[in-house]
Design a protein around this motif. Structure first.
Motif, PDB file in Angstrom:
ATOM      1  N   LEU A 251       0.833  -1.206   0.000  1.00  0.00           N
ATOM      2  CA  LEU A 251       0.000   0.000   0.000  1.00  0.00           C
ATOM      3  C   LEU A 251       0.865   1.252   0.000  1.00  0.00           C
ATOM      4  CD1 LEU A 251      -2.750  -1.056   2.579  1.00  0.00           C
ATOM      5  CD2 LEU A 251      -3.142  -0.467   0.176  1.00  0.00           C
TER       6      LEU A 251
ATOM      7  N   ARG B  81       0.860   4.205  -2.768  1.00  0.00           N
ATOM      8  CA  ARG B  81       0.014   5.268  -2.200  1.00  0.00           C
ATOM      9  C   ARG B  81       0.179   6.598  -2.932  1.00  0.00           C
ATOM     10  NH1 ARG B  81      -2.494   5.176   2.382  1.00  0.00           N
ATOM     11  NH2 ARG B  81      -1.141   3.556   3.238  1.00  0.00           N
TER      12      ARG B  81
ATOM     13  N   ALA C  18      -1.344   6.614  -6.318  1.00  0.00           N
ATOM     14  CA  ALA C  18      -2.808   6.664  -6.216  1.00  0.00           C
ATOM     15  C   ALA C  18      -3.275   8.084  -5.893  1.00  0.00           C
ATOM     16  CB  ALA C  18      -3.286   5.683  -5.152  1.00  0.00           C
TER      17      ALA C  18
ATOM     18  N   GLU D  98      -8.471   7.067  -3.726  1.00  0.00           N
ATOM     19  CA  GLU D  98      -8.397   6.796  -2.291  1.00  0.00           C
ATOM     20  C   GLU D  98      -8.462   5.286  -2.073  1.00  0.00           C
ATOM     21  OE1 GLU D  98     -10.850   7.629   1.877  1.00  0.00           O
ATOM     22  OE2 GLU D  98     -11.459   8.605  -0.006  1.00  0.00           O
ATOM     23  N   ILE D  99      -7.495   4.752  -1.373  1.00  0.00           N
ATOM     24  CA  ILE D  99      -7.446   3.315  -1.094  1.00  0.00           C
ATOM     25  C   ILE D  99      -7.930   3.063   0.324  1.00  0.00           C
ATOM     26  CG2 ILE D  99      -5.983   1.275  -0.935  1.00  0.00           C
ATOM     27  CD1 ILE D  99      -4.074   2.593  -2.908  1.00  0.00           C
ATOM     28  N   GLN D 100      -8.983   2.308   0.458  1.00  0.00           N
ATOM     29  CA  GLN D 100      -9.498   1.934   1.774  1.00  0.00           C
ATOM     30  C   GLN D 100      -9.089   0.492   2.066  1.00  0.00           C
ATOM     31  OE1 GLN D 100     -13.723   2.621   1.623  1.00  0.00           O
ATOM     32  NE2 GLN D 100     -13.503   4.821   2.062  1.00  0.00           N
ATOM     33  N   THR D 101      -8.556   0.275   3.229  1.00  0.00           N
ATOM     34  CA  THR D 101      -8.047  -1.048   3.594  1.00  0.00           C
ATOM     35  C   THR D 101      -8.844  -1.630   4.747  1.00  0.00           C
ATOM     36  OG1 THR D 101      -5.839  -0.307   2.957  1.00  0.00           O
ATOM     37  CG2 THR D 101      -5.987  -2.349   4.219  1.00  0.00           C
TER      38      THR D 101
ATOM     39  N   TRP E 257       1.227  -5.253  -4.799  1.00  0.00           N
ATOM     40  CA  TRP E 257       1.197  -3.956  -5.499  1.00  0.00           C
ATOM     41  C   TRP E 257       0.733  -4.113  -6.945  1.00  0.00           C
ATOM     42  CZ3 TRP E 257       7.102  -3.685  -4.694  1.00  0.00           C
ATOM     43  CH2 TRP E 257       7.803  -4.012  -5.861  1.00  0.00           C
TER      44      TRP E 257
ATOM     45  N   LEU F 224      -2.950  -4.121  -6.699  1.00  0.00           N
ATOM     46  CA  LEU F 224      -3.425  -2.753  -6.483  1.00  0.00           C
ATOM     47  C   LEU F 224      -3.309  -1.942  -7.767  1.00  0.00           C
ATOM     48  CD1 LEU F 224      -1.833  -2.137  -2.973  1.00  0.00           C
ATOM     49  CD2 LEU F 224      -4.273  -2.219  -3.490  1.00  0.00           C
TER      50      LEU F 224
END
Length: 290
Positions: free
Chosen positions: A250, A254, A257, A263-266, A287, A290
């Protein structure tokens, strides 16, 4: 009887003289290369099975001609039984009355033998023997050419496969090299242009260091040409905390992104445990996902 070249093997073109080509196997045994032709002219199955595969030490004219590297001519049934009494019962089943066995020699190496069986007694005079010996030489040359052709085909296929694997590897690697480079350049630029608290600076430096090590490993993969050609990757296996590997992946993507307003929500389950794996490779998998 004539011979034809089929799939790299010499086979009789017709069965008028019951010709049979035999080639030495890798384990020192002979394997009859004209098995279907022998069946077609009506030999008993028991005899076919006997002659389909036998050792080089066998007491018969074909094995002996390979051992001695000398042609063998047996003009009648009496000569055959006198020389190979162990074959008396089998010979009676064939209806053959004379035989010739010629070693097939290429560059000083015996690669097999040509066995010719005749329904009637023969007189193998000098001219007749010369013709059969010439036939043996032509058969040996044909086999040698067929083997060279097959070897060239295999080598070409292996080279094409190696080039394809290398091209695929380089295509993947070019992408892989750019991925860890993005956070390195991104954090380097941010640290130079902005003021961050100590915690953020430590996280940024850890991210830069981690991705620099990953890039070093990827470059090492690129330089290891032998593994590229074999399509292999070295794995350093140990207990890996998946949360750590996911968090590292991430962090790697990041900044890229954020640059695209993504926006990456984990959401990670609390019961995620450790797995046996390669942390760096798992991070690459993450990755890329992602």
């Amino acid at each position: 009887g004539g011979v034809t070249l089929r799939k790299g093997k010499i086979q009789p073109a017709n069965a008028s003289q019951n010709g049979c080509m035999e080639c030495e196997g890798l384990n020192g045994n002979f394997v009859c290369m004209s098995h279907k032709v022998v069946q077609a002219i009506g030999y008993p199955q028991s005899l076919i099975d006997t002659w389909a595969n036998y050792p080089i030490t066998a007491s018969n004219q074909v094995a002996e001609t390979v051992r001695t590297r000398a042609p063998i001519f047996l003009e009648n049934l009496a000569a055959m039984i006198a020389k190979y009494p162990n074959l008396a019962d089998g010979v009676a089943l064939t209806g053959n009355n004379s035989w010739a066995a010629i070693p097939l020699i290429v560059e000083g190496k015996v690669i097999g033998a040509l066995g010719l069986n005749f329904a009637t007694a023969q007189i193998f005079n000098e001219e007749y023997r010369g013709f059969i010996l010439t036939l043996g030489e032509l058969c040996a040359q044909a086999i040698a050419r067929a083997q060279l052709y097959e070897a060239e085909k295999i080598a070409r296929a292996q080279a094409e496969t190696a080039n394809r694997i290398k091209d695929e590897f380089l295509a993947v690697l070019s992408h892989e090299l750019r991925t860890p480079l993005n956070p390195i350049l991104g954090w380097a630029k941010l640290l130079r242009t902005r003021n961050f608290d100590e915690t953020t600076k430590i996280r940024a430096l850890e991210t830069i260091e981690r991705n620099a090590k990953l890039q070093t490993q990827l470059i090492g993969d690129l330089l290891d040409v032998s593994r590229i050609l074999q399509g292999k990757v070295r794995l350093n296996l140990y207990a890996v905390d998946l949360k750590v590997a996911i968090a590292a992946a991430l962090e790697t993507v990041r900044l890229a992104a954020e640059a695209k307003s993504i926006e990456i929500q984990t959401i990670l389950s609390n019961d995620i445990g450790k797995v046996l794996g390669d942390s760096d490779r798992l991070q690459q998998v993450m990755w890329n996902l992602l």
